[in-house]
Every structure is written in C-alpha cells, then in structure tokens.
Design a protein around this motif. Sequence first.
Motif, PDB file in Angstrom:
ATOM      1  N   GLY A  43       1.087  -1.170  -0.169  1.00 20.69           N
ATOM      2  CA  GLY A  43       0.375  -0.104   0.027  1.00 20.69           C
ATOM      3  C   GLY A  43       0.767   1.495  -0.271  1.00 20.69           C
ATOM      4  O   GLY A  43       0.762   2.492  -0.800  1.00 20.69           O
ATOM      5  N   GLN A  44       2.152   1.353   0.901  1.00 21.98           N
ATOM      6  CA  GLN A  44       2.795   2.612   0.689  1.00 21.98           C
ATOM      7  C   GLN A  44       3.781   2.865  -0.917  1.00 21.98           C
ATOM      8  O   GLN A  44       3.675   3.550  -1.791  1.00 21.98           O
ATOM      9  N   LEU A  67      -6.856  -5.899  -0.840  1.00 19.94           N
ATOM     10  CA  LEU A  67      -7.278  -4.787  -0.536  1.00 19.94           C
ATOM     11  C   LEU A  67      -6.139  -5.479   0.801  1.00 19.94           C
ATOM     12  O   LEU A  67      -5.812  -4.425   2.111  1.00 19.94           O
ATOM     13  N   LYS A  68      -6.075  -6.688   1.062  1.00 26.35           N
ATOM     14  CA  LYS A  68      -4.789  -7.016   2.694  1.00 26.35           C
ATOM     15  C   LYS A  68      -3.698  -7.266   2.285  1.00 26.35           C
ATOM     16  O   LYS A  68      -2.515  -7.670   1.423  1.00 26.35           O
ATOM     17  N   GLY A  74      -5.471  -1.754   1.525  1.00 24.14           N
ATOM     18  CA  GLY A  74      -5.764  -1.377   0.160  1.00 24.14           C
ATOM     19  C   GLY A  74      -7.028  -0.195   0.922  1.00 24.14           C
ATOM     20  O   GLY A  74      -6.939   0.299  -0.610  1.00 24.14           O
ATOM     21  N   LEU A  75      -8.206  -0.491   1.545  1.00 26.11           N
ATOM     22  CA  LEU A  75      -9.025   0.469   1.504  1.00 26.11           C
ATOM     23  C   LEU A  75      -8.044   2.224   2.101  1.00 26.11           C
ATOM     24  O   LEU A  75      -8.917   3.046   1.785  1.00 26.11           O
ATOM     25  N   GLU A  76      -6.999   2.062   2.794  1.00 20.62           N
ATOM     26  CA  GLU A  76      -6.575   3.526   3.241  1.00 20.62           C
ATOM     27  C   GLU A  76      -6.129   3.808   1.835  1.00 20.62           C
ATOM     28  O   GLU A  76      -6.322   5.069   1.131  1.00 20.62           O
ATOM     29  N   VAL A  77      -5.464   3.123   0.911  1.00 22.88           N
ATOM     30  CA  VAL A  77      -5.167   3.072  -0.625  1.00 22.88           C
ATOM     31  C   VAL A  77      -6.169   4.095  -0.968  1.00 22.88           C
ATOM     32  O   VAL A  77      -5.712   4.830  -1.798  1.00 22.88           O
ATOM     33  N   SER A  98     -10.643 -11.228  -0.112  1.00 19.26           N
ATOM     34  CA  SER A  98     -11.301 -11.012   0.800  1.00 19.26           C
ATOM     35  C   SER A  98     -13.252 -10.672   0.430  1.00 19.26           C
ATOM     36  O   SER A  98     -13.615 -10.267  -0.583  1.00 19.26           O
ATOM     37  N   ASP A  99     -14.308 -12.100   1.150  1.00 17.91           N
ATOM     38  CA  ASP A  99     -15.529 -12.260   0.905  1.00 17.91           C
ATOM     39  C   ASP A  99     -15.880 -11.613   1.598  1.00 17.91           C
ATOM     40  O   ASP A  99     -17.136 -11.406   1.547  1.00 17.91           O
TER      41      ASP A  99
END
Length: 146
Positions: A43-44, A67-68, A74-77, A98-99
């Motif tokens: 993510g960074q 996301l993981k 990933g949500l912060e990205v 992720s489900d």
Amino acid sequence: MSDAPPSSRPILLVEDNPADLDLTRRAFTRSHLLNPILVARDGQEALDLLPRWEDGEPLPLVMLLDLKLPRVHGLEVLRAYRASAVSATLPVVVLTTSDEDADIDAAYRLGANSYILKPVDFDKFIHVANQIELYWCALNRPPRNA
C-alpha cells in the motif's frame, strides 16, 4: 492530466502476493494486453506513486487493488486516491480474496468502481483477467482529462 492514448497508459496493479502478481502478469500476457503494467507491491508503494501523476505523468487507465496489503491497507490506499484531485476519477477495481461484507461495503463506500474476488483456479483467473482487460482497456472510455 494527459491526452495519452488508452493503450499507452499503464494498468496499476497493487499486489503483494508474488504468486498472484505472477498469475496476473501471465493472464495479461496470454490475452496480449498492450498496456504496460505498473506494479506497487504494498500500500505504501501505491501511495508513493501519487506525486508522479500530480506532476503531470499520465494517470493509469485503471488500478487493480488488493485489500490485504502490508504497510498500508488497500482501503486506505483507495481513500487516499479518492481524496487526491488528480486521481479521484481513476477507475479502481478491487481484486482480492476477501469476501467479507464489511470490506465490500467499505470499498464501494470509498469509491471503488468494481469488486472482484480472485479466483484460485488459473483458467478462471485468466477469464477474469480477460474480462477486466476487455472492459477497462477496450470498452470503457476514461475521462479525457485523466
């Protein structure tokens, strides 16, 4: 902002799993994808790319976002990309294992354009990659100022 033709704009792949990264690259190679693939392995790294586009480099055609991710989730990205004026309209396809309803809801709430579960089977993954390419790289019209 860029008037670069869509086929020359990269696909941003934000993926930390080497096996999934390799699988995605092989799927796009098999489908003869013309767009270059730009990889951020966490993510960074994805966040560190934002200044490139703020400085006028052509925005990716689409971001495929796991996301993981290590370092920054990933949500912060996704939140950061939507908050940036230059990348606010970048199409983002969440491509993840992720489900979880909470992840799906949060991704759409934060502005994801699509949410796709990664298939485990290679042939199914190829099919998904082909569909992503067909829609986002061939059929979809990105904003002219992106």
